[in-house]
Design a protein around this motif. Structure first.
Motif: not given
Length: 694
Positions: A339-349, A444-446, A468-472
């Motif tokens: 779906d285009g999402y980039l998942y990653f691990a971080s110790d900086g965020h 803000l996540s689709k 949730y919210s729905l945008i129609v």
């Protein structure tokens, strides 16, 4: 590689002086420990340092032993020793910081905050300390709502097992278990060198793991890996054991093709083999983007996430994913989902401690601010290697939460799922509306998108207890945002009935041409983004360069026009004007192309940036921001000849200051080079050369 195996990639020790503190009267036992320590054989060094401390209170030895404990995931022992160190009269600020970070990993957030503040008193200029203190307060907001169930998979061993990849009907993963190719123990971790394994899945269980490939597995470290969508290509990490001039062991990326019978010989990826490391590959489903991590110059921290883009048979140079993704810490284990999402691990965020898993998506030509996945994925230990299938019904991640790295399987908790159904009708006729686009948003996540059927019906599976919210949206009707608040089972409506009011939509027509030849540009992508609802539609220009899209004339839009071989063009805050046909010019580019910055001004013999120069540099930064595949070299000139030496010094100062200004605008340093070009009365004081353009 995982934290316990490859030190320069997983853990940045917060007081580097620990490795160089020595005593002129070292004992034989400490010297033996130091030899192993300096060779990064931390597991083996522990014995000698513990023995030395039986009859000594040497603070330098204690610090080195803490480091060894942390490298081998012995947090309890490290905590006991650090309690002793911070009580010492010879304690230093870095001891406080290390102790606070360890307390955070042990989930003692209130106590960690106290020691972070003690460190801040001695180092008030540390820019990260406020973020670390804030993380101790915010972390409790990420609670485990039991939306997912997780369990350790059967293929785990007592050694490290981590970073899986889907392959055929199973998983390829990395393990430090006893094997036939390494046979030797890695002194850093006390385990065997890492190899890649394959475990086939039969029903809900995994079969016995086997070595993935005897051709790929060597006596040193291999893995993790990723595969192209058709599984004909593999990209994987390998550490051949070679040391560079700085004495560091480098990780490289390799790739190979499956010829239908077996894997061809693995080849070094074209940007590997330099004086830096590349690792943790992930290829996008369309095969056009290869994500990986590296510690190459020009990044933001220890290891950053980069991407190479493929055009034809060529890969672009590594492109840093920028400051939204990368921090001054370590970003690792990227995975680009369907779906285009980039998942990653971080110790900086901001996270729970150690590595946490985050997600971001590339929208409107930039990466969104990463979202922490929260429990049960993230704990105070290291959590990384997230992987999810196309249907999102099952996934995997790796974690050291049980004492060593293991692979975990996660599924949606069926007890937390219920169906959200709705019907879309016209407010005037009450008839069901077909082909209404319905977007399910969480914050803000689709999350999901669907179209209503012939009767105006739609359905989503959602988690109980979440808002949730729905945008129609549908041409000819007012776009709506519907807020859906979590309800208990008794009050949950069987069906949402959404009434849509008609409104006049118009045809937004445009024509895309080449700026210099005025010829039509066909197959250009035109992305039109509704600023109010952040929904978007895409049109493609035809052979005449024409495109057409229905839009609501009462809204404002951002428009992004893209075509390979041309600079991306962005039109912000567009308002429709009736009966106006939009003609959009795109500028073609090529490598080694020069762009003169004619409005640049410098006083004679000076290099300070004046107002007009800053405006030109802002324009350049804007161009680079919407064209992340572009790298430039800024060349400094002077039109007054003061001699070769003085000319060079002056021009270098002009180019360097301009480059630093561009970088200050959020452009990654490895995309901006600078050079002194000397005297030339016919050139602008600053000339930009495209050194990479895909």
């Amino acid at each position: 590689m995982n934290r316990s195996q490859i030190s320069q990639f997983i853990f940045v020790f917060l007081f580097t002086f620990a490795g160089v503190l020595t005593s002129s009267a070292q004992s034989n036992t400490e010297q033996k420990g130091d030899r192993l320590y300096n060779n990064k054989e931390f597991a083996a060094a522990i014995h000698y340092y513990e023995k030395e401390l039986e009859n000594s209170d040497n603070l330098a030895v204690k610090r080195k032993l803490v480091y060894c404990y942390l490298k081998t995931l012995k947090d309890t022992k490290a905590n006991f020793l650090l309690e002793n160190i911070v009580a010492s009269p010879n304690v230093v600020a870095e001891d406080y910081l290390l102790y606070a970070n360890l307390l955070k990993r042990l989930r003692n957030y209130e106590k960690a905050k106290i020691w972070f503040k003690k460190y801040a008193e001695l180092n008030p200029d540390d820019k990260n300390i406020d973020k670390l203190i804030l993380s101790c307060d915010l972390i409790n907001e990420l609670e485990d709502k039991q939306l997912y169930s997780t369990e350790s998979v059967s293929i785990n061993s007592p050694q490290a097992d981590f970073a899986s990849a889907f392959y055929k009907n199973g998983l390829v993963f990395v393990s430090g278990r006893k094997n036939q190719t390494s046979r030797e123990i890695d002194g850093r971790s006390g385990e065997y060198y890492l190899d890649m394994y394959f475990a086939e899945k039969s029903g809900d269980r995994f079969l016995q793991p086997e070595s993935f490939s005897d051709e790929f597995n060597t006596k040193y470290h291999e893995g993790p890996a990723c595969f192209s969508a058709n599984e004909k290509f593999i990209f994987f990490t390998r550490n051949k054991g070679n040391l560079n001039l700085e004495g560091k062991s480098e990780l490289n990326l390799y790739s190979a093709r499956h010829n239908g019978k077996k894997w061809d010989k693995a080849e070094l990826f074209q940007f590997s083999g330099k004086n830096y490391s590349m690792a943790h590959p992930s290829i996008s489903p369309d095969g056009r983007n290869l994500f990986f991590i590296s510690n190459m110059d020009g990044g933001y921290g220890g290891t950053d996430i980069y991407v190479c883009r493929k055009f034809g048979f060529a890969w672009s140079r590594p492109i840093n994913c920028g400051p939204s993704i990368n921090t001054d810490g370590n970003e690792m284990f990227p995975f680009i989902a369907e779906d285009g999402y980039l998942y990653f691990a971080s110790d900086g965020h901001i996270g729970f401690g150690g590595l946490d898993i985050f997600k971001s998506i590339f929208e409107q030509n930039e990466w969104t601010y990463p979202v922490n996945l929260g429990p049960p994925f993230n704990t105070s230990k290291d959590d990384f290697g997230y992987l999810i299938g196309k249907n999102k019904d099952i996934g995997y991640f790796s974690s050291s939460r049980n004492g060593s790295d293991d692979i975990f399987e996660f599924k949606q908790n069926p007890d937390k799922i219920h169906s959200l159904s709705g019907r879309l009708i016209a407010s005037t006729t009450k008839a069901g509306l077909k082909d209404v686009e319905v977007i399910l948003m969480e914050n803000l996540s689709k999350e999901k998108t669907t179209l209503s059927d012939d009767k105006g019906l739609f359905t989503f599976d959602i988690f109980k207890g979440k808002n949730y919210s729905l945008i129609v949206t549908k041409p000819g009707f007012k776009t709506k945002r519907i807020l859906y608040f979590a309800q208990d089972d008794e009050n949950t409506p069987k069906q949402l009935n959404i009434s849509m009011d008609t409104t006049q939509w118009v045809k937004f027509n445009g024509n895309i041409i080449d700026q210099f030849s005025a010829r039509a540009v066909k197959e250009a992508s035109v992305q039109i983004i509704n600023q109010t609802y952040r929904s978007n539609s895409v049109s493609i220009s035809d052979e005449y360069g024409d495109f057409e899209q229905d839009i609501d004339p009462s809204k404002s839009y951002d428009i992004i026009i893209q075509k390979e071989g041309y600079f991306t063009k962005v039109i912000n805050n567009y308002k429709y004007q009736s009966d106006k046909f939009e003609q959009i010019e795109l500028q073609k580019f090529s490598t080694n192309q020069n762009m003169e910055l004619y409005a640049v001004e410098f006083d004679p013999g000076a290099w300070e940036l004046k107002k007009n120069t800053i405006q030109e540099l802002n324009n350049l930064a804007g161009l680079l921001k919407v064209n992340p595949h572009i790298s430039v070299e800024i060349n400094g000139f002077t039109d007054q000849d003061k001699g070769k030496k003085e000319n060079k010094i002056l021009c270098e100062k002009r180019a360097k200051l301009a480059a630093e200004y561009i970088i200050s605008k959020g452009i990654t340093a490895n995309r901006v080079q600078y050079k002194s070009s000397g005297f030339d009365s016919g050139r602008s004081a600053l000339v930009v050369k495209l050194i990479e353009a895909f």
